[in-house]
Design a protein around this motif. Structure first.
Motif, mmCIF file in Angstrom:
data_model
loop_
_atom_site.group_PDB
_atom_site.id
_atom_site.type_symbol
_atom_site.label_atom_id
_atom_site.label_comp_id
_atom_site.label_asym_id
_atom_site.label_seq_id
_atom_site.Cartn_x
_atom_site.Cartn_y
_atom_site.Cartn_z
ATOM 1 N N UNK A 175 0.850 -1.187 0.000
ATOM 2 C CA UNK A 175 0.000 0.000 0.000
ATOM 3 C C UNK A 175 0.893 1.248 0.000
ATOM 4 N N UNK A 176 0.643 2.204 -0.878
ATOM 5 C CA UNK A 176 1.507 3.392 -0.954
ATOM 6 C C UNK A 176 1.391 4.298 0.272
ATOM 7 N N UNK A 177 0.340 4.130 1.066
ATOM 8 C CA UNK A 177 0.158 5.011 2.223
ATOM 9 C C UNK A 177 0.640 4.354 3.514
ATOM 10 N N UNK A 178 0.161 3.144 3.818
ATOM 11 C CA UNK A 178 0.523 2.521 5.097
ATOM 12 C C UNK A 178 1.637 1.489 4.966
ATOM 13 N N UNK A 179 1.962 1.073 3.732
ATOM 14 C CA UNK A 179 3.042 0.115 3.526
ATOM 15 C C UNK A 179 2.650 -1.337 3.660
ATOM 16 N N UNK A 180 1.410 -1.648 3.984
ATOM 17 C CA UNK A 180 0.978 -3.027 4.168
ATOM 18 C C UNK A 180 1.107 -3.803 2.863
ATOM 19 N N UNK A 181 1.720 -5.024 2.953
ATOM 20 C CA UNK A 181 1.841 -5.830 1.728
ATOM 21 C C UNK A 181 0.911 -7.031 1.728
ATOM 22 N N UNK A 182 0.342 -7.403 2.866
ATOM 23 C CA UNK A 182 -0.699 -8.421 2.902
ATOM 24 C C UNK A 182 -0.274 -9.811 2.503
ATOM 25 N N UNK A 183 1.014 -10.148 2.630
ATOM 26 C CA UNK A 183 1.493 -11.470 2.254
ATOM 27 C C UNK A 183 1.597 -12.374 3.476
ATOM 28 N N UNK A 184 1.381 -13.657 3.255
ATOM 29 C CA UNK A 184 1.591 -14.660 4.295
ATOM 30 C C UNK A 184 2.993 -15.222 4.152
ATOM 31 N N UNK A 185 3.706 -15.334 5.280
ATOM 32 C CA UNK A 185 5.072 -15.847 5.243
ATOM 33 C C UNK A 185 5.087 -17.281 4.727
ATOM 34 N N UNK A 186 5.953 -17.579 3.766
ATOM 35 C CA UNK A 186 6.071 -18.970 3.300
ATOM 36 C C UNK A 186 6.557 -19.886 4.411
ATOM 37 N N UNK A 187 6.247 -21.162 4.278
ATOM 38 C CA UNK A 187 6.790 -22.157 5.193
ATOM 39 C C UNK A 187 8.313 -22.117 5.132
ATOM 40 N N UNK A 188 8.958 -22.443 6.275
ATOM 41 C CA UNK A 188 10.423 -22.383 6.325
ATOM 42 C C UNK A 188 11.076 -23.203 5.217
ATOM 43 N N UNK A 189 10.458 -24.321 4.843
ATOM 44 C CA UNK A 189 11.030 -25.169 3.799
ATOM 45 C C UNK A 189 10.905 -24.533 2.424
ATOM 46 N N UNK A 190 10.020 -23.547 2.301
ATOM 47 C CA UNK A 190 9.799 -22.907 1.012
ATOM 48 C C UNK A 190 10.346 -21.483 0.960
ATOM 49 N N UNK A 191 10.765 -20.951 2.115
ATOM 50 C CA UNK A 191 11.253 -19.580 2.173
ATOM 51 C C UNK A 191 12.599 -19.472 1.455
ATOM 52 N N UNK A 192 12.669 -18.576 0.494
ATOM 53 C CA UNK A 192 13.873 -18.346 -0.298
ATOM 54 C C UNK A 192 14.314 -16.909 -0.071
ATOM 55 N N UNK A 193 15.583 -16.711 0.278
ATOM 56 C CA UNK A 193 16.085 -15.374 0.574
ATOM 57 C C UNK A 193 16.603 -14.698 -0.690
ATOM 58 N N UNK A 194 16.388 -13.397 -0.766
ATOM 59 C CA UNK A 194 16.925 -12.598 -1.856
ATOM 60 C C UNK A 194 18.350 -12.198 -1.478
ATOM 61 N N UNK A 195 19.337 -12.851 -2.083
ATOM 62 C CA UNK A 195 20.736 -12.654 -1.695
ATOM 63 C C UNK A 195 21.173 -11.204 -1.845
ATOM 64 N N UNK A 196 20.609 -10.483 -2.802
ATOM 65 C CA UNK A 196 21.029 -9.101 -3.040
ATOM 66 C C UNK A 196 20.618 -8.163 -1.909
ATOM 67 N N UNK A 197 19.696 -8.593 -1.033
ATOM 68 C CA UNK A 197 19.214 -7.728 0.052
ATOM 69 C C UNK A 197 19.806 -8.094 1.408
ATOM 70 N N UNK A 198 20.577 -9.169 1.494
ATOM 71 C CA UNK A 198 21.059 -9.644 2.784
ATOM 72 C C UNK A 198 22.220 -8.789 3.279
ATOM 73 N N UNK A 199 22.272 -8.514 4.579
ATOM 74 C CA UNK A 199 23.283 -7.600 5.111
ATOM 75 C C UNK A 199 24.654 -8.246 5.202
ATOM 76 N N UNK A 200 25.682 -7.456 4.952
ATOM 77 C CA UNK A 200 27.040 -7.943 5.112
ATOM 78 C C UNK A 200 27.646 -7.569 6.447
ATOM 79 N N UNK A 201 26.870 -6.872 7.294
ATOM 80 C CA UNK A 201 27.411 -6.365 8.559
ATOM 81 C C UNK A 201 26.710 -6.946 9.788
ATOM 82 N N UNK A 202 25.797 -7.907 9.590
ATOM 83 C CA UNK A 202 25.054 -8.488 10.707
ATOM 84 C C UNK A 202 25.102 -10.010 10.629
ATOM 85 N N UNK A 203 25.279 -10.645 11.784
ATOM 86 C CA UNK A 203 25.198 -12.106 11.851
ATOM 87 C C UNK A 203 23.860 -12.586 12.399
ATOM 88 N N UNK A 204 22.992 -11.646 12.774
ATOM 89 C CA UNK A 204 21.681 -11.991 13.316
ATOM 90 C C UNK A 204 20.741 -10.836 13.021
#
Length: 240
Positions: A175-204
């Protein structure tokens, strides 16, 4: 670099229980004028934030939904006090974790999927390993027992996102006003991370778009295993 979901180890035999909430909370949004949805809250949690400089503290004490204009006004009071580079969302929780605790706790504790606590000794050992971004915040938990542990909440900054390939193809933009995206988190077995967005300065950290997901690096996992710190389990994720 490999990444892992951090979750409670239900087979560990520890009996510790925590019942509480954070000291302050932002309201939700009542019927956003853009998407017409009432947003009750997503886990943005900043236990290091001290709101005592804010004059109207009573505005941050009770969970509720407000018109978006009031929500945005309160956000502007809080924003200067946030950790650098972080964001607010409806229902964001601030300040120390307060409540009650009892039972036998492991070195690491995840009483709900979006909290991660550590006993003082465990936190100090992990910090001594040189892990990046480990910030422990004192809790205000009351224990019903002698020799109670000293528990610290780890502040998990929202960084990194799920890869579009694991999300519905017909998803709508936030939503352009409140930012809500309305998505349900995928199951852990199906969750795929976007490598280009992952931080290089945090381990947690927690994911920005699915903030109930606590993610760590293999460096964090290896340190926990080497130090014998149990109480949680690690499930390997795939990134692309």
């Amino acid at each position: 670099m490999d990444y892992f979901i951090v979750e409670e180890d239900r087979a560990s035999g520890f009996t510790g229980e925590v019942s509480g909430r954070h000291k302050w909370i932002l309201p939700g949004i009542h019927r956003c004028p853009a998407c017409r949805v009432t947003s009750s809250g997503w886990p943005r949690i900043y236990p290091s934030v001290d709101l005592t400089p804010v004059v109207a503290l009573a505005d941050f004490e009770e969970p509720r939904a407000e018109p978006i204009e009031e929500y945005e006004r309160l956000c502007e009071l809080v924003r200067p006090l946030l950790p650098p580079g972080t964001s607010l969302e409806p229902g964001a929780e601030l300040g120390p974790l307060i409540g009650r605790a009892q039972g036998r706790f492991g070195p690491l504790v995840s009483p709900v999927p979006w909290w991660l606590l550590a006993q003082r000794e465990a936190l100090e050992k992990l910090q001594a390993e040189g892990l990046r971004g480990l910030k422990g915040c004192a809790t205000q938990l009351r224990f019903r027992q002698r020799n109670a542990p000293e528990l610290f909440e780890l502040e998990l900054l929202p960084v990194g996102r799920a890869h579009p390939d694991c999300l519905p193809s017909n998803r709508k933009p936030p939503c352009p006003r409140c930012g809500r995206h309305g998505l349900t988190r995928p199951d852990d077995k199906e969750l795929l991370l976007d490598a280009s967005t992952l931080p290089g300065h945090l381990d947690l950290f927690r994911l920005e778009d699915f903030s109930t997901a606590i993610v760590c690096t293999e460096r964090f996992v290896e340190a926990c295993e080497r130090l014998g710190l149990d109480g949680v389990t690690f499930h390997r994720l795939v990134s692309a």
